[in-house]
Design an enzyme around this catalytic site. Structure first.
Site, PDB file in Angstrom:
ATOM      1  N   HIS C  98       6.115  13.836  -2.746  1.00 45.57           N
ATOM      2  CA  HIS C  98       6.654  12.507  -2.449  1.00 45.57           C
ATOM      3  C   HIS C  98       8.108  12.456  -2.944  1.00 45.57           C
ATOM      4  CE1 HIS C  98       7.306   8.168  -2.689  1.00 45.57           C
ATOM      5  NE2 HIS C  98       6.336   8.051  -1.807  1.00 45.57           N
ATOM      6  N   GLU C 146       8.826  11.019   6.932  1.00 45.05           N
ATOM      7  CA  GLU C 146       9.384   9.759   6.444  1.00 45.05           C
ATOM      8  C   GLU C 146      10.795  10.008   5.916  1.00 45.05           C
ATOM      9  OE1 GLU C 146       7.082   8.083   3.223  1.00 45.05           O
ATOM     10  OE2 GLU C 146       7.852   6.082   3.618  1.00 45.05           O
ATOM     11  N   GLY C 183       8.903   2.213   6.478  1.00 43.96           N
ATOM     12  CA  GLY C 183       9.230   0.892   6.986  1.00 43.96           C
ATOM     13  C   GLY C 183       8.116   0.109   7.653  1.00 43.96           C
ATOM     14  N   SER C 205       4.872  -0.632   0.147  1.00 40.76           N
ATOM     15  CA  SER C 205       5.357  -1.991  -0.100  1.00 40.76           C
ATOM     16  C   SER C 205       4.842  -2.998   0.923  1.00 40.76           C
ATOM     17  CB  SER C 205       6.885  -2.002  -0.162  1.00 40.76           C
ATOM     18  OG  SER C 205       7.437  -1.262   0.892  1.00 40.76           O
TER      19      SER C 205
END
Lengths: 232, 232, 232, 232
Positions: C98, C146, C183, C205
């Protein structure tokens, strides 16, 4: 700590970090070299590793320091900074544990030992009273007292912090020299820090971000001398 | 990858790591410099950061490489190796991702980009066929193929590994040059690797641990030329 | 890559990072567990290490993944995350590389191997087409595509990036599954990504910062199913 | 340091590191739990993160400690160990700065602060008198004194090192508890360390490598009680 050898106060550390290098760095170093002589102050300059040799060769009064080194012995270790190589390039010492390159306690200890054995001064950054006291146990030549949160802000850490760290360090080992940093922006700041009792101070952005770097260096070294003479 | 610029094969990388530095390193570099000219081969030498300038100034034919650098931009970053400083010291390139200084993929990518922008050759170490292929996607100038488990053992990686990595890399980007390393102990090993189709090879311990370092360097460069001429 | 075993698409990864833990995490996991069944989608949940066991025990349909693990073997290594311990706690797999925990290429390779040997799925994050292709060479079960600069911004990476990474990965190994992230803020974003051809997507998020986390998770999984059915 | 709360001596730390996990770890923990009650001693067990919850749920007398944690706040930070998550899993405290997971001084300081705020005991490893004294300035609950610097010197750690570190630590902060470790192989070693004045000791390999781990744990805890009673 090196035996029978110490940097005569007042002294001043200029840390170019990764702001300046090569010809421009050497030119500034030469100017600072002249100012150091003019004001009879000691200046520690910590250029990029690659500039140590050039500056050591081009100046007479400067004490060139490496920005960091590793504790590895001679042998394997591609990409690491060998203490003996730093010394051979003409460095007088090494800066350790900067907030941008923090080390474990064991590594600080090993590096101070390697510095001693190689004939390099060790100057160790600390960002709290507790850390200053802790590092003092390891007997480096110089301890930098600089609360991390003030680095690059232009705010000074104040006489109270300077007094507390000085007492803490001298209580452990009175031979360690102390450099009070953080937020030195001009000659006035230098003057205030030395008047408050420090032996030394220093800056990165105060000079690196100045419109006229050479003039600012001169102003700071001049203030260093003036303040020192008034106190002593 | 630098545009319109490549190192003419055959070439040879000598990696002093932390084995040698200062005057002894400069003296050996000068000897190698003469041998490089004598045999008309390119030699990449990766000294300690502090020796880059001295060697670049003291030699004519050597390509001096940094052992590592960081991808940080000009500015803050005490203790980090700034690409622009490496270039300004006279380096021709930079070695990246050595098994003793492994980098994340993102950092390799950033460093290759920084090398390109600064005018430095990038030579990236890989320790498996998969990694060689992966790094090829990033278009460095040179890829070193060296199974980590052989480093320093004196055992060579063999023609099969050389062939497989070459196919993998050239399949991704035929412009990338390849250096087959691992276990080069003497001129014979150099000869065999080049005869097997490599453009380049190199060593650390083969020279650093030799009784007569200068003689060994000469032997290896001589073998490099001889093998190259027989193949091409 | 695990043999004869793959996660049936469509699937969705929820990454609580260090936002949520303990009872609140277990409660949310139970709600998601029900939604996963309701919409017949697979959900990968990556809680704190300390919550893996509790969630694995409290849910039926979730695939619990560790946020990271180390490649060390059984033995010494205080403070490191042992693959066998992750498996024994009930994890189905492990997330690797990550952007907040980047690994060297060699370590990614070692961890994928350890995951295979331990019976864990490996899902590896990549932040560029080159890295996606590179990681594909190592045959993890799943690759996350990503672009780092979009993480946490609420901006999606777009169909073009998804298409390019898919082609790159499938060109190396068509068995690798692909998760297109970055996103994802609501059900609409999930819908769009799957409609554009992805097998899977995910968020941190989008759920962690939602006013009603459970409702948002439901909305996203519902959109996942709907988009999937329209495409296939 | 936690307020109004301390671990009642004598106590003993068992560090499974990455040697043991899952069902076997839980079973051993249960046996130790019974022995801890039988001998009325406190036992700190530091399992893999993934086993903290299971062991906390399965035992009554053990104090479960994390092997490490990070100082990050709630929020981003995939792959990091959140203090609140450690606490929520049932841990009583956290081990910090083990030789296999050394931390910078600033990070030790931050973690001790986070432990205090989260209600976790902090136990910090040190490998020299200087480091013990340094860490004492940060007021953790417990300091582990384990003299790696003496390894290979021909000197035994013994009573002299224990005495010196105790004086150093108590001189800074008399409330810090001290655990004297290194080289505990059997009940006799435990007995000797406590007889020499320690409040606590511990082991990893002494139990992890014992033929009969449960019997060895019982022998050590029994010796701990016996020595303690003779001294006090």
């Amino acid at each position: 700590m090196l035996k029978n050898q110490r940097i005569e106060p007042p002294f001043f550390e200029i840390g170019p970090k990764a702001y300046m290098y090569g010809d421009e760095m050497v030119a500034l170093a030469k100017t600072i070299d002249i100012a150091a002589k003019k004001y009879d102050v000691r200046v520690l300059l910590t250029p990029q590793y690659t500039d140590i040799y050039r500056i050591a060769q081009s100046t007479e009064n400067l004490l060139v320091f490496a920005q960091h080194m590793d504790s590895l012995p001679i042998g394997r270790g591609n990409g690491f900074v060998l203490p003996e190589a730093v010394k051979a390039a003409g460095a007088a010492g090494v800066l350790l544990n900067h907030a941008e390159k923090p080390l474990t306690f064991s590594e600080i200890k090993s590096c101070i030992k390697r510095a001693e054995d190689t004939g390099l001064y060790s100057i160790v950054c600390t960002d709290s009273i507790a850390e200053a006291k802790a590092v003092a146990e390891l007997s480096p030549d110089i301890i930098v007292c600089e609360p991390t949160e003030l680095i690059g802000t232009g705010r000074t850490s104040g006489a109270e912090y300077a007094k507390a760290t000085k007492e803490a360090i001298k209580g452990v080992n009175p031979d360690i020299q102390i450099l009070q940093a953080a937020g030195i922006s001009n000659g006035r700041d230098v003057y205030d820090v030395i008047r408050a009792g420090a032996d030394a101070t220093g800056t990165t952005s105060g000079i690196m971000k100045a419109a006229d770097k050479e003039a600012m260096a001169d102003e700071m070294l001049s203030a260093l001398r003036r303040a020192w003479d008034e106190v002593h």
